[in-house]
Enzyme design. Structure first.
Site, PDB file in Angstrom:
ATOM      1  N   PHE A 125      -0.546   1.796  17.738  1.00 20.42           N
ATOM      2  CA  PHE A 125       0.118   2.175  18.989  1.00 20.42           C
ATOM      3  C   PHE A 125       0.047   3.700  19.175  1.00 20.42           C
ATOM      4  CE2 PHE A 125       3.864   2.654  21.784  1.00 20.42           C
ATOM      5  CZ  PHE A 125       3.611   1.642  22.699  1.00 20.42           C
ATOM      6  N   ASP A 195       5.288  -1.030  11.722  1.00 22.89           N
ATOM      7  CA  ASP A 195       5.981  -0.932  13.003  1.00 22.89           C
ATOM      8  C   ASP A 195       6.122  -2.350  13.566  1.00 22.89           C
ATOM      9  OD1 ASP A 195       6.767  -0.582  15.665  1.00 22.89           O
ATOM     10  OD2 ASP A 195       5.689   1.327  15.852  1.00 22.89           O
ATOM     11  N   TYR A 220      14.257  -2.314  22.723  1.00 19.72           N
ATOM     12  CA  TYR A 220      14.289  -2.703  24.142  1.00 19.72           C
ATOM     13  C   TYR A 220      13.253  -3.746  24.529  1.00 19.72           C
ATOM     14  CZ  TYR A 220      10.858   1.137  24.189  1.00 19.72           C
ATOM     15  OH  TYR A 220       9.800   1.961  23.907  1.00 19.72           O
ATOM     16  N   LYS A 221      12.422  -4.197  23.565  1.00 20.05           N
ATOM     17  CA  LYS A 221      11.425  -5.226  23.894  1.00 20.05           C
ATOM     18  C   LYS A 221      12.041  -6.598  23.653  1.00 20.05           C
ATOM     19  CE  LYS A 221       7.666  -2.004  23.289  1.00 20.05           C
ATOM     20  NZ  LYS A 221       7.014  -1.197  22.260  1.00 20.05           N
ATOM     21  N   ARG A 367      -1.650  -8.183  30.391  1.00 17.94           N
ATOM     22  CA  ARG A 367      -0.820  -8.707  29.296  1.00 17.94           C
ATOM     23  C   ARG A 367       0.316  -9.545  29.874  1.00 17.94           C
ATOM     24  NH1 ARG A 367       1.329  -4.214  25.341  1.00 17.94           N
ATOM     25  NH2 ARG A 367       2.450  -3.701  27.244  1.00 17.94           N
TER      26      ARG A 367
HETATM   27  C1  LIG Z   1       7.160   0.051  22.161  1.00 18.75           C
HETATM   28  C2  LIG Z   1       6.608   0.649  20.917  1.00 18.75           C
HETATM   29  C3  LIG Z   1       7.056   1.895  20.474  1.00 18.75           C
HETATM   30  C4  LIG Z   1       8.055   2.659  21.280  1.00 18.75           C
HETATM   31  O1  LIG Z   1       8.354   3.901  20.765  1.00 18.75           O
HETATM   32  P1  LIG Z   1       9.612   4.714  21.344  1.00 18.75           P
HETATM   33  O2  LIG Z   1       9.600   5.942  20.577  1.00 18.75           O
HETATM   34  O3  LIG Z   1      10.839   3.874  21.068  1.00 18.75           O
HETATM   35  O4  LIG Z   1       9.389   4.906  22.793  1.00 18.75           O
HETATM   36  C5  LIG Z   1       6.533   2.383  19.285  1.00 18.75           C
HETATM   37  N1  LIG Z   1       5.618   1.676  18.573  1.00 18.75           N
HETATM   38  C6  LIG Z   1       5.168   0.465  18.986  1.00 18.75           C
HETATM   39  C7  LIG Z   1       4.182  -0.294  18.181  1.00 18.75           C
HETATM   40  C8  LIG Z   1       5.653  -0.078  20.175  1.00 18.75           C
HETATM   41  O5  LIG Z   1       5.205  -1.263  20.587  1.00 18.75           O
END
Ligand SMILES: *Cc1c(COP(=O)(O)O)cnc(C)c1O
Length: 394
Positions: A125, A195, A220-221, A367
């Protein structure tokens, strides 16, 4: 039985169907973006109102103790723990995923003196890559080594301090072999950091069984904690005495109210906290997590697979121009389904006009998030119908 009748029968037989009523559902909308921002659980609104009216307005500073504000990051962490195969005392909810990743990567480097490499894959990511890159510039001797997934095992040598990977690929939804890659990292003397942002709350995660050292994830997901919800971090129990946060703020101090002039790390996972925590946001996440105590994970997995299979089948039948970009094998696929289409962005807009929200990643990836607690079989059927209608208009 036609597809619509089959979907209706699916909803009637769905043992998790009552959870759908526990979320606010905007009328007419089919929401296939729970992998980016989860729907709002009904429990959140009264909880936030109570925090504002009772705990803040009336309780004021007394609420740090009386309303349990002070311990909220640990209590929320304990609620997340069973979703990721961790013990309650191994998880704390705090900061953003990016900041938690920074803290754990820096701490991992310190736990492996003499080794300076953070090993990752270029498909990780983006924020995870940026944070690792930033650290490598900040810490002398630190190097970010980014190699394709298939080459990770071969790149594991004695210079690697930590292997940092995402559990589920945010584009294709491919599930990585957490246990296998963690074993390979350990065999080379490195730590493994995962992660879980795209897996926790949607697919079974078992950090303990995979012997994972460190992990971060998003609130938040699939955890439905709301926009900018606090994230969480995990430190395996036997590393907690040794680990040090690179941001040792007063919330991670052994005696925060002694106001001592130098830092002593709190025992346990609390040492990874930095400063004063966002209580409103933590309370929303806490309320959102309540329903998980009743979720049967085997049923959740089964439903996620069934919904995703149905979606793939209907889309391939009705929209042959869309090309599946996720693994076909459900055992290797996370909780979203991706398709490629050269006019992906236009498709997405046409789809929104039909009342279906999905998302798009450049250059051509659509997606569709299949959050199993918030969706039913008829939602999937209707979404595929609307998708085929949208397709005629791009
Ligand atoms: C959504 C997501 C994030 C989000 O990072 P924030 O710092 O909370 O905005 C990080 N890593 C992955 C793999 C994600 O899917």
């Amino acid at each position: 039985m036609n597809d619509r009748a089959r979907s209706l029968a699916g909803d009637r037989a769905d043992p998790l169907r009552h959870f759908r009523g526990r979320f606010h559902r905007p009328p007419g909308l089919i929401y296939l973006d729970g992998n980016s921002l989860g729907m709002m659980p009904n429990a959140v609104l009264p909880r936030i109102e109570a925090v504002l009216r009772r705990e803040w307005a009336e309780g004021l500073i007394r609420s740090w103790d009386d309303a349990g504000w002070w311990d909220l990051p640990l209590r929320v962490g304990a609620k997340i723990a069973p979703l990721i195969g961790a013990r309650e005392e191994e998880v704390v909810a705090t900061d953003s995923t990016s900041v938690n990743l920074f803290k754990l990567l820096a701490a991992a480097l310190a736990l492996r003196p003499g080794r300076g490499v953070i090993l990752t894959d270029p498909g990780n990511f983006p924020t995870d890559l940026y944070i690792a890159e930033g650290l490598s510039r900040l810490i002398p001797g630190c190097e970010l080594r980014s190699v394709p997934l298939g080459e990770i095992a071969g790149a594991l040598d004695r210079s690697v301090a930590v292997v940092a990977l995402g559990h589920v690929d945010y584009r294709s939804a491919e599930i990585l072999d957490m246990a296998g890659m963690t074993r390979a990292a350990h065999a080379a003397g490195a730590l493994a950091l995962w992660d879980l942002s795209h897996s926790a709350g949607a697919i079974a995660v078992n950090l303990d069984a995979a012997a994972v050292d460190l992990a971060v994830g998003c609130g938040y997901k699939y955890l439905n904690g709301g926009p900018g919800a606090p994230a969480y971090l995990y430190v395996r129990r036997d590393l907690q005495a040794e680990i040090r946060s690179p941001l040792p703020g007063w919330w991670g101090h052994a005696e925060p109210f002694a106001f001592a002039s130098s830092y002593v790390a709190a025992p346990g996972i609390a040492r990874m906290l930095c400063g004063t925590q966002p209580i409103l946001a933590l309370a929303a996440l806490d309320a959102a997590l309540t329903l998980w105590a009743e979720v049967d994970f085997a049923l959740l997995e089964e439903k996620r697979n069934a919904l995703s299979e149905l979606f793939i089948e209907l889309v391939e039948e009705r929209c042959p121009d869309l090309v599946l970009a996720s693994p076909r094998d459900p055992a290797r696929r996370g909780s979203h389904v991706s398709f490629r289409h050269p006019k992906g962005r236009e498709m997405l807009e046409a789809l929104r006009a039909e009342g279906v929200v999905a998302d798009f990643r450049r250059p051509d990836l659509l997606r569709f998030g299949i959050a199993p607690l918030t969706l039913g079989y008829t939602d999937i059927f209707d979404a595929a119908e609307r998708l085929s209608r949208a397709l005629t208009r791009v």
